[in-house]
Design a protein around this motif. Structure first.
Motif, PDB file in Angstrom:
ATOM      1  N   ARG A 197       0.833  -1.206   0.000  1.00  0.00           N
ATOM      2  CA  ARG A 197       0.000   0.000   0.000  1.00  0.00           C
ATOM      3  C   ARG A 197       0.871   1.261   0.000  1.00  0.00           C
ATOM      4  O   ARG A 197       0.527   2.259  -0.638  1.00  0.00           O
ATOM      5  N   ARG A 198       1.972   1.220   0.718  1.00  0.00           N
ATOM      6  CA  ARG A 198       2.850   2.403   0.812  1.00  0.00           C
ATOM      7  C   ARG A 198       3.425   2.765  -0.553  1.00  0.00           C
ATOM      8  O   ARG A 198       3.449   3.941  -0.941  1.00  0.00           O
ATOM      9  N   PHE A 199       3.877   1.754  -1.301  1.00  0.00           N
ATOM     10  CA  PHE A 199       4.546   2.004  -2.574  1.00  0.00           C
ATOM     11  C   PHE A 199       3.619   1.796  -3.771  1.00  0.00           C
ATOM     12  O   PHE A 199       4.062   1.920  -4.917  1.00  0.00           O
ATOM     13  N   ARG A 200       2.323   1.495  -3.482  1.00  0.00           N
ATOM     14  CA  ARG A 200       1.356   1.249  -4.553  1.00  0.00           C
ATOM     15  C   ARG A 200       1.936   0.239  -5.551  1.00  0.00           C
ATOM     16  O   ARG A 200       2.022   0.470  -6.761  1.00  0.00           O
ATOM     17  N   ALA A 201       2.347  -0.902  -5.009  1.00  0.00           N
ATOM     18  CA  ALA A 201       2.993  -1.936  -5.817  1.00  0.00           C
ATOM     19  C   ALA A 201       2.415  -3.302  -5.474  1.00  0.00           C
ATOM     20  O   ALA A 201       2.141  -3.597  -4.302  1.00  0.00           O
ATOM     21  N   LEU A 202       2.234  -4.142  -6.484  1.00  0.00           N
ATOM     22  CA  LEU A 202       1.674  -5.479  -6.286  1.00  0.00           C
ATOM     23  C   LEU A 202       2.489  -6.473  -7.107  1.00  0.00           C
ATOM     24  O   LEU A 202       2.700  -6.269  -8.313  1.00  0.00           O
ATOM     25  N   ILE A 203       2.927  -7.552  -6.468  1.00  0.00           N
ATOM     26  CA  ILE A 203       3.679  -8.588  -7.184  1.00  0.00           C
ATOM     27  C   ILE A 203       2.691  -9.478  -7.925  1.00  0.00           C
ATOM     28  O   ILE A 203       1.773 -10.043  -7.334  1.00  0.00           O
ATOM     29  N   LEU A 204       2.879  -9.594  -9.236  1.00  0.00           N
ATOM     30  CA  LEU A 204       1.980 -10.386 -10.079  1.00  0.00           C
ATOM     31  C   LEU A 204       2.516 -11.787 -10.345  1.00  0.00           C
ATOM     32  O   LEU A 204       1.749 -12.744 -10.437  1.00  0.00           O
ATOM     33  N   GLU A 205       3.845 -11.912 -10.499  1.00  0.00           N
ATOM     34  CA  GLU A 205       4.443 -13.218 -10.815  1.00  0.00           C
ATOM     35  C   GLU A 205       5.803 -13.330 -10.140  1.00  0.00           C
ATOM     36  O   GLU A 205       6.538 -12.342 -10.023  1.00  0.00           O
ATOM     37  N   ASP A 206       6.116 -14.554  -9.719  1.00  0.00           N
ATOM     38  CA  ASP A 206       7.457 -14.873  -9.234  1.00  0.00           C
ATOM     39  C   ASP A 206       8.147 -15.668 -10.339  1.00  0.00           C
ATOM     40  O   ASP A 206       7.754 -16.796 -10.643  1.00  0.00           O
ATOM     41  N   ARG A 207       9.163 -15.074 -10.956  1.00  0.00           N
ATOM     42  CA  ARG A 207       9.839 -15.704 -12.099  1.00  0.00           C
ATOM     43  C   ARG A 207      11.193 -16.268 -11.733  1.00  0.00           C
ATOM     44  O   ARG A 207      12.087 -16.388 -12.569  1.00  0.00           O
ATOM     45  N   GLY A 208      11.329 -16.636 -10.479  1.00  0.00           N
ATOM     46  CA  GLY A 208      12.589 -17.220 -10.032  1.00  0.00           C
ATOM     47  C   GLY A 208      13.574 -16.162  -9.615  1.00  0.00           C
ATOM     48  O   GLY A 208      13.599 -15.740  -8.456  1.00  0.00           O
ATOM     49  N   ASP A 209      14.414 -15.718 -10.543  1.00  0.00           N
ATOM     50  CA  ASP A 209      15.407 -14.694 -10.233  1.00  0.00           C
ATOM     51  C   ASP A 209      14.799 -13.295 -10.217  1.00  0.00           C
ATOM     52  O   ASP A 209      15.449 -12.344  -9.761  1.00  0.00           O
ATOM     53  N   SER A 210      13.586 -13.157 -10.742  1.00  0.00           N
ATOM     54  CA  SER A 210      12.966 -11.837 -10.801  1.00  0.00           C
ATOM     55  C   SER A 210      11.491 -11.934 -10.412  1.00  0.00           C
ATOM     56  O   SER A 210      10.922 -13.025 -10.331  1.00  0.00           O
ATOM     57  N   VAL A 211      10.879 -10.772 -10.155  1.00  0.00           N
ATOM     58  CA  VAL A 211       9.444 -10.704  -9.875  1.00  0.00           C
ATOM     59  C   VAL A 211       8.823  -9.652 -10.781  1.00  0.00           C
ATOM     60  O   VAL A 211       9.441  -8.610 -11.065  1.00  0.00           O
ATOM     61  N   LEU A 212       7.608  -9.931 -11.256  1.00  0.00           N
ATOM     62  CA  LEU A 212       6.863  -8.973 -12.059  1.00  0.00           C
ATOM     63  C   LEU A 212       6.027  -8.122 -11.117  1.00  0.00           C
ATOM     64  O   LEU A 212       5.182  -8.651 -10.377  1.00  0.00           O
ATOM     65  N   VAL A 213       6.255  -6.823 -11.111  1.00  0.00           N
ATOM     66  CA  VAL A 213       5.620  -5.918 -10.153  1.00  0.00           C
ATOM     67  C   VAL A 213       4.802  -4.867 -10.903  1.00  0.00           C
ATOM     68  O   VAL A 213       5.308  -4.199 -11.809  1.00  0.00           O
ATOM     69  N   ALA A 214       3.522  -4.739 -10.514  1.00  0.00           N
ATOM     70  CA  ALA A 214       2.664  -3.686 -11.061  1.00  0.00           C
ATOM     71  C   ALA A 214       2.733  -2.470 -10.151  1.00  0.00           C
ATOM     72  O   ALA A 214       2.593  -2.589  -8.934  1.00  0.00           O
ATOM     73  N   MET A 215       2.922  -1.290 -10.743  1.00  0.00           N
ATOM     74  CA  MET A 215       2.993  -0.046  -9.982  1.00  0.00           C
ATOM     75  C   MET A 215       2.093   0.995 -10.634  1.00  0.00           C
ATOM     76  O   MET A 215       1.880   0.988 -11.851  1.00  0.00           O
ATOM     77  N   SER A 216       1.581   1.898  -9.823  1.00  0.00           N
ATOM     78  CA  SER A 216       0.769   2.982 -10.367  1.00  0.00           C
ATOM     79  C   SER A 216       1.621   4.198 -10.714  1.00  0.00           C
ATOM     80  O   SER A 216       1.192   5.070 -11.463  1.00  0.00           O
ATOM     81  N   ASP A 217       2.855   4.260 -10.166  1.00  0.00           N
ATOM     82  CA  ASP A 217       3.765   5.382 -10.470  1.00  0.00           C
ATOM     83  C   ASP A 217       5.175   4.827 -10.652  1.00  0.00           C
ATOM     84  O   ASP A 217       6.001   4.860  -9.731  1.00  0.00           O
ATOM     85  N   PRO A 218       5.474   4.313 -11.830  1.00  0.00           N
ATOM     86  CA  PRO A 218       6.805   3.720 -12.053  1.00  0.00           C
ATOM     87  C   PRO A 218       7.938   4.750 -12.090  1.00  0.00           C
ATOM     88  O   PRO A 218       9.104   4.363 -12.117  1.00  0.00           O
ATOM     89  N   ALA A 219       7.594   6.033 -12.099  1.00  0.00           N
ATOM     90  CA  ALA A 219       8.621   7.077 -12.078  1.00  0.00           C
ATOM     91  C   ALA A 219       9.034   7.442 -10.655  1.00  0.00           C
ATOM     92  O   ALA A 219       9.888   8.310 -10.457  1.00  0.00           O
TER      93      ALA A 219
END
Length: 581
Positions: free
Chosen positions: A87-109
């Motif tokens: 909630r603090r960073f407005r970020a949600l993990i969508l997938e765990d790809r092993g070495d990386s994670v796919l993260v959705a953000m509302s403000d990627p800047a």
């Protein structure tokens, strides 16, 4: 590598002529006052739409724009990031790809948020996509459960009482106002989780080795188990204190109620305790008072049935019954009717056990069996209070039935419920309870039978093809042509917790007694009455009504099949009873 804008966001938007320089200056001035980020300020001032801004950002940063509302995300993946940080960073993990994670953000800047996320999720690297903020907020509410929090508090509570496994009742009672006690925090988490999941009931069931906490959501129970079974007594004790029950009585069932506020919802809790082998079972029905009552339009009645119901409730006298098994929505329908009838020129009195929702202008009486204030006694007094409309919570015995029927014959419109499975059974049930057939035939005007089925989640609904077996089964229920492309099924998403269903909708059958039915009722012959009903062109059975909902894509063939099987079982049982008699 973190995505980074080559220019400041405001300058980029002006350069691309998405906003004017005057718009930018207006937003910058507002930003100094509000302290919000420039993007959010532009959206709040309606200078740019949120999706337009995010798509622009995704292009500038070479990131994908992702609609997450229809996406099912496993709990294990979501919980790689705590709810507080999400909630603090407005970020949600969508997938765990092993070495990386796919993260959705509302403000990627937001470079500060990205730096923190990299530290929190290290050694995994981040792959960023862009999603609307409101979708993320909805996902946080739907996906972050209180199960881990409940388990952690339960473990702490077990440690506090593990020493001698004896609870100090005096100390617990004395700390009743202390909202920081471990028991209160555990209960608060349980209730928060239930409200978040839209649960109608909470079950607390101590077993031999585990404590089960179950929630009923859209009619289905979902189970969470705790290993700390010896904390059950503390939970039950606290709940008894909240409901004003006798904390020393563990051998007999008790009923109570209390009110609480959870996450902005005003919740009325009806509580029932029952002694079982490993302690006491507690079941709590949650009534969300802040949600408001459903009107007749919102019950899901088809327009044709709704018009017939509205015509019937305009009668000056007679009896209307709403029937169905426990949890079929009878009370919701009755309150919807009462809301429509509630006018200054009408006096309405209700006799209920319990009073579930408080209605203005309506005189609502809560029965109290301990002092002899039962349905029949209150109803007898109610008739002397000059009412126009009387609502009796349930027809439970012969005396209540007969008083209600006589009231319907003496100028009152009487509403009530019966725990029966269909409209035909309901009329015959009044005879089984000892009411005279001439009374039932003279007073009973209309019966509404209903069930609830789960509604396909509109967020993840998709069309599908029926199998030949499905088509054959539907053909055995109705002769109506089967539509080609209206069947829907939910794929499962975060909005429906992966179930494919969200919410429930009512299935109704309405029986308006005509002359042939009244004559059959007077004769007291169950089969003659059933035949008269089935010969009526205005009568549509529950099973056929359910098929219409399937044809309209509102529910699934599995839900309709369960309903029809239940109705058919009740009809077989009724036929067997009639034959035995």
């Amino acid at each position: 590598m973190k995505p980074k804008l080559k220019m400041r966001l405001g300058d980029l938007l002006v350069q691309e002529q998405i906003i004017s320089d005057d718009n930018l200056q207006q937003a910058l001035a507002e930003q100094k006052v509000s302290g919000k980020k420039l993007g959010r300020t532009l959206i709040d001032l309606n200078l740019i739409g949120e999706e337009q801004l995010l798509r622009f950002l995704s292009q500038q940063l070479n990131l994908a724009f992702v609609d997450i509302s229809r996406r099912a995300i496993p709990a294990a993946v979501v919980n790689l990031l705590s709810e507080v940080q999400a909630r603090r960073f407005r970020a949600l993990i969508l997938e765990d790809r092993g070495d990386s994670v796919l993260v959705a953000m509302s403000d990627p800047a937001d470079l500060q948020a990205l730096d923190n996320l990299e530290l929190l999720l290290a050694p995994k690297t981040l792959e960023i996509v862009v999603s609307p903020e409101q979708q993320l907020l909805n996902a946080f509410d739907n996906l972050y459960r209180r199960t881990d929090e409940i388990a952690a508090i339960a473990g702490k509570l077990e440690e506090e009482y593990a020493a001698d496994d004896i609870f100090d009742l005096g100390a617990m009672t004395a700390s009743d106002s202390d909202s920081d006690t471990t028991v209160v925090r555990l209960l608060h988490s349980i209730f928060e989780d239930a409200v978040q999941m839209r649960a109608s009931d909470i079950h607390i069931e101590p077993g031999d080795k585990v404590l089960r906490i179950r929630q009923r959501v859209d009619g289905q129970l979902h189970e969470n188990t705790l290993n700390e079974v010896n904390i059950a007594a503390a939970l039950v004790l606290r709940l008894k204190l909240m409901a004003g029950l006798d904390i020393s009585e563990k051998r007999l069932p008790q009923d109570g109620r209390f009110h609480m506020e959870i996450k902005g919802h005003q919740i009325d809790v009806r509580m029932s305790t029952m002694p079982i082998y490993h302690g006491e079972s507690v079941v709590m029905r949650l009534l969300d008072q802040s949600a408001g009552l459903l009107t007749l339009n919102e019950t899901g009645m088809p327009p044709a049935i709704l018009a017939r119901v509205r015509k019937q409730i305009k009668r000056p006298h007679g009896m209307l019954l709403v029937t169905g098994p426990t949890g079929s929505g009878k009370t919701t329908t009755l309150y919807g009717i009462l809301s429509e009838l509630n006018q200054p020129e009408r006096k309405i009195i209700t006799v209920e056990d319990p009073v579930e929702y408080q209605l203005p202008r309506i005189n609502q009486v809560q029965v109290n069996h301990k002092i002899g204030l039962n349905f029949s006694n209150v109803l007898r007094t109610t008739l002397r209070q000059d009412p126009d409309i009387i609502m009796v919570g349930e027809m439970r015995d012969q005396e209540t039935v007969e008083i209600g029927l006589r009231g319907a014959l003496t100028g009152h419109f009487v509403l009530s419920t019966l725990h029966t499975n269909d409209a035909i059974t309901s009329a015959l049930r009044l005879l089984d309870m000892g009411a005279a057939s001439y009374l039932v035939a003279s007073a009973l005007r209309v019966i509404i039978a209903q069930r609830l089925v789960r509604r396909v989640c509109h967020n993840c609904a998709t069309s599908y093809e029926l199998t030949p077996q499905d088509r054959a089964w539907i053909g055995s229920v109705t002769e109506r042509p089967i539509p080609a492309d209206k069947f829907q099924i939910g794929l499962g998403c975060q909005s429906c917790n992966g179930s494919g269903y969200r919410g429930r909708i009512g299935i109704f059958e309405i029986l308006e007694l005509d002359e042939s039915m009244v004559n059959a009722m007077r004769s007291g012959d169950p089969q003659d009455f059933a035949d008269a009903v089935h010969q009526s062109p205005s009568f549509t059975p529950l099973a056929v009504s359910a098929i219409e909902y399937l044809f309209n894509g509102m529910t699934t063939i599995e839900e309709v099949a369960k309903l029809i099987e239940d109705v058919q079982d009740s009809q077989i049982a009724r036929s067997s009873n009639d034959s035995a008699e």
